[in-house]
Design an enzyme around this catalytic site. Structure first.
Site, PDB file in Angstrom:
ATOM      1  N   ASN A 108       3.572  38.706  -5.685  1.00 54.72           N
ATOM      2  CA  ASN A 108       3.562  40.001  -4.988  1.00 54.72           C
ATOM      3  C   ASN A 108       4.112  41.158  -5.827  1.00 54.72           C
ATOM      4  O   ASN A 108       3.878  42.321  -5.520  1.00 54.72           O
ATOM      5  CB  ASN A 108       4.347  39.934  -3.665  1.00 54.72           C
ATOM      6  N   ASP A 154       0.764  35.669   6.547  1.00 54.07           N
ATOM      7  CA  ASP A 154      -0.322  36.380   5.862  1.00 54.07           C
ATOM      8  C   ASP A 154      -1.119  37.229   6.849  1.00 54.07           C
ATOM      9  O   ASP A 154      -1.216  36.898   8.026  1.00 54.07           O
ATOM     10  CB  ASP A 154      -1.242  35.353   5.181  1.00 54.07           C
TER      11      ASP A 154
END
Ligand code: FPP
Length: 272
Positions: free
Chosen positions: A86, A38
Site C-alpha cells: 500500500n 477490501d
C-alpha cells in the site's frame, strides 16, 4: 471475551448471550479471526465519492466488527489495515489512511480500555510517519496489561516480509550459536515471527469480492478456513460478521486428516 466471561461468571454453560445470533454456537466460535478489509475504494467510487471517503466509512465497520468480536468472545481479531504494498498508492491516499489510523486509535482507546481490549501490531512500524507510529505504540503500551480481546493491526505488513525478517533474525542467532539449524522445526521458526504467541487464525475473512490472500499472514493461514464476502468493507457490519462465523461453524476442519480420523479423535476426547 464477553461471551465466555458471561457464561463462566454465571456458571450457566448453556445460557446464550442476550443479543447473540440464535444459530451461532457460542462454544465453537473461532479463537482467532483475521480479516482482509477490501473494497473501500470501490464502495466510494460506486457512489461518486473519492476513494478516501470509502476508507472513512470503513472505520465504522472496524468499530462494529471489533464490538461484535468482543461480544462473541473472539480471543484475537487481526485486521489488515495497511499492507507493505500500500505504500505505492497515491501520496494523498497514504496520508489519509495514516491520519485515519491515528485518529481512530486515539478516539477508541477509552472504549478499548473499558473492555480490557489489548491492541497489538504486526508489520514494519519503522516506516510509519512518526505521529502514526507514536499513536500505535501508545495504544499498545496503554493496553498491554489487559486480558480481553486482542486487536492486532497489521500495518506496513507483508507476509513474505515477515518470513524474511524471521529468517534474518534466525540466521543471526544461528551465527551466534543460539540456534542449531539442524534441529530447527516449525515451532522453533514460529518463535521468530512478529507475534509468535498468537494462535493461527481459525477463520480468514476477505471482503470486496476478490479471491486471493494478498500476502497476508502467509505462514499462519496454512489451515485457516476462508470466508469470502461479497460485501465491500464499508458494508461489512455485525450481521455479515455473524454470517462468516456461521459459515465457519458449518465447516469440518481436518488439518490434513480424514473425516473418520477426526471423528475418532473427538470420541477419544469425549472418553467414548
Ligand atoms: C482496502 O480497500 C482497504 C485498505 C487499503 C485499508 C483498510 C483501511 C481501513 C478500513 C480504514 C483505516 C483502518 C483502521 C484500522 C482504522 P481498497 O482501497 O483496496 O479498496 P478497492 O479494492 O476497492 O480499491
Amino acid at each position: 471475551m464477553a461471551a465466555r466471561v458471561f457464561r463462566s461468571s454465571l456458571m450457566l454453560e448453556t445460557m446464550p448471550k442476550p443479543n447473540a445470533h440464535p444459530e451461532i454456537d457460542l462454544d465453537r466460535v473461532p479463537r482467532h479471526i483475521a480479516i482482509i478489509m477490501d473494497g473501500n475504494g470501490r464502495w466510494a467510487l460506486e457512489r461518486g465519492l473519492e476513494r478516501n471517503a470509502g476508507h472513512r466509512e470503513g472505520i465504522e465497520s472496524v468499530r462494529e466488527v471489533i464490538r461484535a468480536g468482543r461480544d462473541y468472545g473472539i480471543e484475537v481479531l487481526t485486521l489488515y489495515a495497511f499492507s507493505i504494498e500500500n505504500w505505492s498508492r497515491p501520496k494523498s491516499e497514504v496520508a489519509e489512511l495514516m491520519r485515519l489510523l491515528e485518529e481512530y486509535l486515539e478516539s477508541e482507546l477509552a472504549e478499548v480500555m473499558e473492555n480490557r481490549g489489548r491492541v497489538r501490531s504486526i508489520g514494519r512500524l519503522d516506516r510509519l510517519p512518526p505521529s502514526t507510529r507514536r499513536a500505535v505504540e501508545n495504544a499498545v503500551r496503554e493496553t498491554e496489561g489487559n486480558d480481553g480481546m486482542q486487536i492486532v493491526f497489521a500495518l506496513s505488513y507483508g507476509g513474505r516480509t515477515e518470513i524474511v525478517d524471521a529468517a534474518r533474525r534466525l540466521a543471526r542467532d544461528a551465527e551466534l550459536g543460539k540456534v542449531d539449524p539442524e534441529t530447527l522445526d516449525e515451532k522453533g521458526f514460529v518463535a521468530y515471527l512478529y507475534a509468535p504467541d498468537l494462535p493461527d487464525p481459525d477463520l480468514l475473512i476477505r471482503t470486496g469480492c476478490e479471491q486471493r490472500v494478498s500476502n497476508f499472514l502467509l505462514w499462519q493461514i496454512a489451515y485457516s478456513e476462508i470466508h469470502l464476502s461479497g460485501c465491500m468493507w464499508p458494508e461489512f457490519r455485525r450481521s455479515e460478521f455473524e454470517t462468516a462465523i456461521l459459515d465457519f461453524q458449518r465447516r469440518e476442519r481436518r488439518f490434513g486428516l480424514t473425516s473418520a480420523q477426526i471423528r475418532a479423535g473427538a470420541d477419544e476426547t469425549a472418553g467414548r
